[in-house]
Design a protein around this motif. Structure first.
Motif: not given
Length: 341
Positions: A55-60, A79-80, A264-265
């Motif tokens: 998944f893309d962290v920026n699209q959570i 955290v997300s 996480m990175i």
């Protein structure tokens, strides 16, 4: 004079109902049922064994919150990412399988090992949130929500009931969700996230040890001491050859850890962007992500192959060890940059 109906050969009457009353033998029915059950279990097992898509962290998605605005708050991305990894662990096809006592879950070992790798990284991340990222100094008071989350995620990973592992992990996920909400609202003074170089270094030191261990265990899939030593740092202990029936277990555990670490990175690169750019460390982060993506890419072979040298078969463990070792080297470079600049 009426004509008698034809009786066929030997004067017998034709049996017009010969197929209507036919019944299948019990043995054939049982055989068919067994085949159907085996096919269903095998199909479910194959489907449940698929690694979830990254998944893309920026699209959570966060309910009722604009993600672009939310990510401006330090710590929301990290955290997300932990929350989404935990939700994926529980909500992927088949759910959480490590504590299953019924088929096909109880018959599977690849996905449970993958889950344990993901859980290992999740535990490391939540522990770092509790001890490092959320505290400004050694005398700071720890956040109660992170304390609860840390405790819940360290619960027995094989407990079926009273309480179940899933219930404890969901409670830990809910605690992280509450902590994220407190971060964004700013109403709880103990709910803080400090984007400092020393906090990030402490987390990276844990990651180094994990990756170093995985690289050595993976390279031990072949009984070659010199090759195994090439994947280790500083003359680490060289392990004996991995038993043939454990090669896939170590492979999938390492695969799960790198899958979770990749996210996480990515989240850390968002929260610590100003620190990383100030240390000219973004190139190292990109190298880490590139190698972690390589370690987590889809494996097309249905089996973990364990070839040797330039033989006919590949050695998936050595390929994974190569990616992990490269990622670990980049993490060491990143930590050094954070220390010295």
């Amino acid at each position: 004079m009426t004509k008698e109906p034809s009786t066929g050969r030997s004067g017998e009457q034709p049996n017009t109902n010969s197929t209507k009353g036919r019944t299948w033998p019990l043995g054939r029915i049982l055989t068919l049922l067994v085949v159907l059950v085996i096919a269903t279990i095998g199909g479910l097992g194959a489907y449940w064994s698929r690694q979830p898509e990254p998944f893309d962290v920026n699209q959570i998605q966060i309910d009722g919150v604009d993600i672009e605005e939310a990510l401006k708050t330090p710590g929301v991305a990290t955290v997300s990412s932990a929350i989404t990894v935990a939700e994926t662990l529980l909500g992927k096809p088949g759910g959480y399988l490590s504590n299953d006592i019924t088929p096909p879950g109880i018959l599977m070992d690849n996905m449970p090992n993958w889950e344990y790798g993901v859980l290992t990284e999740l535990r490391d991340s939540v522990r770092s949130l509790r001890n490092d990222f959320s505290r400004s100094q050694t005398q700071s008071v720890e956040n109660d929500l992170l304390k609860v989350a840390d405790s819940n995620f360290n619960f027995d990973s094989h407990s079926y009931m009273l309480p179940s592992t899933e219930s404890q992990f969901r409670a830990g996920t809910n605690a992280l969700i509450e902590y994220r909400a407190a971060l964004m609202s700013g109403t709880d003074q103990t709910a803080r996230f400090f984007t400092r170089a020393d906090n990030l270094r402490a987390y990276l030191m844990v990651v180094e040890k994990r990756l170093g261990s995985y690289a050595q265990r993976l390279s031990a899939s072949v009984n070659d001491a010199e090759l195994t030593a090439s994947f280790t740092q500083g003359g680490a202990q060289v392990l004996e050859a991995t038993p043939w029936n454990e090669v896939d277990d170590i492979f999938y555990e390492a695969r799960g850890y790198t899958w979770a670490l990749m996210h996480m990175i990515q989240a850390i690169s968002v929260d610590f962007e100003s620190v990383l750019r100030g240390k000219n460390a973004m190139v190292s982060v990109e190298q880490i992500l590139r190698d972690l993506r390589g370690a987590a890419m889809r494996k097309w072979s249905p089996m973990v192959l364990n070839g040797h040298g330039y033989g006919l078969l590949a050695n998936h463990s050595l390929v994974m060890a190569s990616y992990i070792s490269r990622a670990n080297a980049a993490i060491i470079d990143l930590r050094v940059l954070l220390e010295t600049g």
